[in-house]
Design a protein around this motif. Structure first.
Motif, PDB file in Angstrom:
ATOM      1  N   ASN A   2       0.822  -1.197   0.000  1.00 40.25           N
ATOM      2  CA  ASN A   2       0.000   0.000   0.000  1.00 40.25           C
ATOM      3  C   ASN A   2       0.863   1.257   0.000  1.00 40.25           C
ATOM      4  OD1 ASN A   2      -2.483  -1.295  -0.005  1.00 40.25           O
ATOM      5  ND2 ASN A   2      -2.514  -1.478   2.214  1.00 40.25           N
ATOM      6  N   SER A   3       0.227   2.355  -0.328  1.00 45.20           N
ATOM      7  CA  SER A   3       0.888   3.644  -0.324  1.00 45.20           C
ATOM      8  C   SER A   3       0.907   4.200   1.102  1.00 45.20           C
ATOM      9  CB  SER A   3       0.136   4.597  -1.251  1.00 45.20           C
ATOM     10  OG  SER A   3       0.804   5.826  -1.309  1.00 45.20           O
ATOM     11  N   ILE A   4       1.657   5.267   1.316  1.00 51.08           N
ATOM     12  CA  ILE A   4       1.739   5.889   2.625  1.00 51.08           C
ATOM     13  C   ILE A   4       0.387   6.450   3.065  1.00 51.08           C
ATOM     14  CG2 ILE A   4       2.509   8.095   1.671  1.00 51.08           C
ATOM     15  CD1 ILE A   4       4.133   8.487   4.248  1.00 51.08           C
ATOM     16  N   GLY A   5      -0.418   6.895   2.129  1.00 56.50           N
ATOM     17  CA  GLY A   5      -1.736   7.422   2.449  1.00 56.50           C
ATOM     18  C   GLY A   5      -2.822   6.534   1.876  1.00 56.50           C
ATOM     19  N   ASN A   6      -3.804   6.196   2.689  1.00 56.19           N
ATOM     20  CA  ASN A   6      -4.890   5.339   2.200  1.00 56.19           C
ATOM     21  C   ASN A   6      -5.582   5.946   0.984  1.00 56.19           C
ATOM     22  OD1 ASN A   6      -4.461   3.336   4.111  1.00 56.19           O
ATOM     23  ND2 ASN A   6      -5.828   4.295   5.596  1.00 56.19           N
ATOM     24  N   TYR A  44      -0.274  10.803  -8.534  1.00 53.56           N
ATOM     25  CA  TYR A  44       0.086   9.928  -7.414  1.00 53.56           C
ATOM     26  C   TYR A  44       1.148  10.590  -6.529  1.00 53.56           C
ATOM     27  CZ  TYR A  44       2.171   6.066  -4.829  1.00 53.56           C
ATOM     28  OH  TYR A  44       2.682   5.276  -3.841  1.00 53.56           O
ATOM     29  N   GLN A  45       2.149  11.198  -7.147  1.00 53.96           N
ATOM     30  CA  GLN A  45       3.215  11.856  -6.400  1.00 53.96           C
ATOM     31  C   GLN A  45       2.660  12.973  -5.518  1.00 53.96           C
ATOM     32  OE1 GLN A  45       6.069  14.227  -8.681  1.00 53.96           O
ATOM     33  NE2 GLN A  45       7.720  13.274  -7.506  1.00 53.96           N
ATOM     34  N   GLU A  46       1.748  13.769  -6.049  1.00 48.32           N
ATOM     35  CA  GLU A  46       1.140  14.839  -5.253  1.00 48.32           C
ATOM     36  C   GLU A  46       0.346  14.265  -4.078  1.00 48.32           C
ATOM     37  OE1 GLU A  46       1.657  18.111  -5.212  1.00 48.32           O
ATOM     38  OE2 GLU A  46       3.192  17.603  -6.691  1.00 48.32           O
ATOM     39  N   CYS A  47      -0.335  13.161  -4.302  1.00 47.78           N
ATOM     40  CA  CYS A  47      -1.082  12.506  -3.236  1.00 47.78           C
ATOM     41  C   CYS A  47      -0.127  12.040  -2.128  1.00 47.78           C
ATOM     42  CB  CYS A  47      -1.873  11.325  -3.797  1.00 47.78           C
ATOM     43  SG  CYS A  47      -2.988  10.571  -2.591  1.00 47.78           S
ATOM     44  N   VAL A  48       0.983  11.458  -2.509  1.00 43.60           N
ATOM     45  CA  VAL A  48       1.973  10.989  -1.532  1.00 43.60           C
ATOM     46  C   VAL A  48       2.558  12.163  -0.755  1.00 43.60           C
ATOM     47  CG1 VAL A  48       4.253   9.911  -1.289  1.00 43.60           C
ATOM     48  CG2 VAL A  48       2.519   8.858  -2.739  1.00 43.60           C
ATOM     49  N   HIS A  55       1.169  13.448   7.780  1.00 47.06           N
ATOM     50  CA  HIS A  55       1.849  12.636   8.791  1.00 47.06           C
ATOM     51  C   HIS A  55       3.061  13.367   9.377  1.00 47.06           C
ATOM     52  CE1 HIS A  55      -0.416   9.344   6.844  1.00 47.06           C
ATOM     53  NE2 HIS A  55      -0.339   8.789   8.041  1.00 47.06           N
ATOM     54  N   LYS A  56       3.219  14.631   8.965  1.00 45.41           N
ATOM     55  CA  LYS A  56       4.330  15.464   9.412  1.00 45.41           C
ATOM     56  C   LYS A  56       5.692  14.822   9.119  1.00 45.41           C
ATOM     57  CE  LYS A  56       1.642  17.817  13.015  1.00 45.41           C
ATOM     58  NZ  LYS A  56       0.514  17.932  12.195  1.00 45.41           N
ATOM     59  N   ILE A  57       5.812  14.264   7.926  1.00 42.79           N
ATOM     60  CA  ILE A  57       7.068  13.681   7.459  1.00 42.79           C
ATOM     61  C   ILE A  57       7.629  14.623   6.403  1.00 42.79           C
ATOM     62  CG2 ILE A  57       8.174  11.755   6.271  1.00 42.79           C
ATOM     63  CD1 ILE A  57       5.828  10.007   7.254  1.00 42.79           C
ATOM     64  N   GLU A  58       8.836  15.116   6.656  1.00 45.75           N
ATOM     65  CA  GLU A  58       9.488  15.970   5.671  1.00 45.75           C
ATOM     66  C   GLU A  58      10.451  15.129   4.863  1.00 45.75           C
ATOM     67  OE1 GLU A  58      10.850  19.802   6.827  1.00 45.75           O
ATOM     68  OE2 GLU A  58       9.536  19.814   8.576  1.00 45.75           O
ATOM     69  N   LEU A  59      10.461  15.345   3.573  1.00 44.15           N
ATOM     70  CA  LEU A  59      11.291  14.547   2.682  1.00 44.15           C
ATOM     71  C   LEU A  59      12.751  14.587   3.093  1.00 44.15           C
ATOM     72  CD1 LEU A  59      11.172  12.710   0.264  1.00 44.15           C
ATOM     73  CD2 LEU A  59      11.450  14.686  -1.199  1.00 44.15           C
TER      74      LEU A  59
END
Length: 89
Positions: A2-6, A44-48, A55-59
Motif C-alpha cells: 500500500n501507499s503511505i496514504g490510504n 500519485y506523487q502529489e497525493c503521496v 503525517h508530518k514527514i518531511e522529505l
C-alpha cells in the motif's frame, strides 16, 4: 504494498499497472519513452506528498546520502591486502 496514504492506494495501483505494462510491452523491447505514465505518476506523487505532510514527514528527514561503492571498495581492498599478506606468510 500500500501507499503511505490510504487515499493514494488506488492511484498507486493505477500507476503500478501503467508502469508494469510500459516496462514489459515497451521498455524491454527497446522503447525507453516513459511519458505514457507521467500524468498518473504526477497525480500519485502529489497525493503521496500530501499524505507525508499530513503525517508530518518531511522529505529531507528521510533522504539519505548514499555513498555508493566506496564502503564496499574499502572493505574489499583491505580484504584483498589481508589475503595477499596471508599468502606471503
Amino acid at each position: 504494498m500500500n501507499s503511505i496514504g490510504n487515499d493514494c492506494n488506488e492511484l498507486k495501483k493505477q500507476y503500478d499497472a501503467c508502469f508494469n505494462s510500459w516496462f514489459s510491452e515497451k521498455f524491454l523491447k527497446g522503447q525507453t519513452d516513459d511519458s505514457a505514465c507521467a500524468p498518473i505518476f504526477r497525480v500519485y506523487q502529489e497525493c503521496v506528498k500530501r499524505a507525508m505532510r499530513e503525517h508530518k514527514i518531511e522529505l529531507r528527514e528521510i533522504e539519505t546520502d548514499f555513498n555508493t561503492g566506496s564502503e564496499y571498495e574499502s572493505a574489499s581492498s583491505s580484504g584483498g591486502k589481508q589475503q595477499q599478506q596471508q599468502t606471503k606468510s
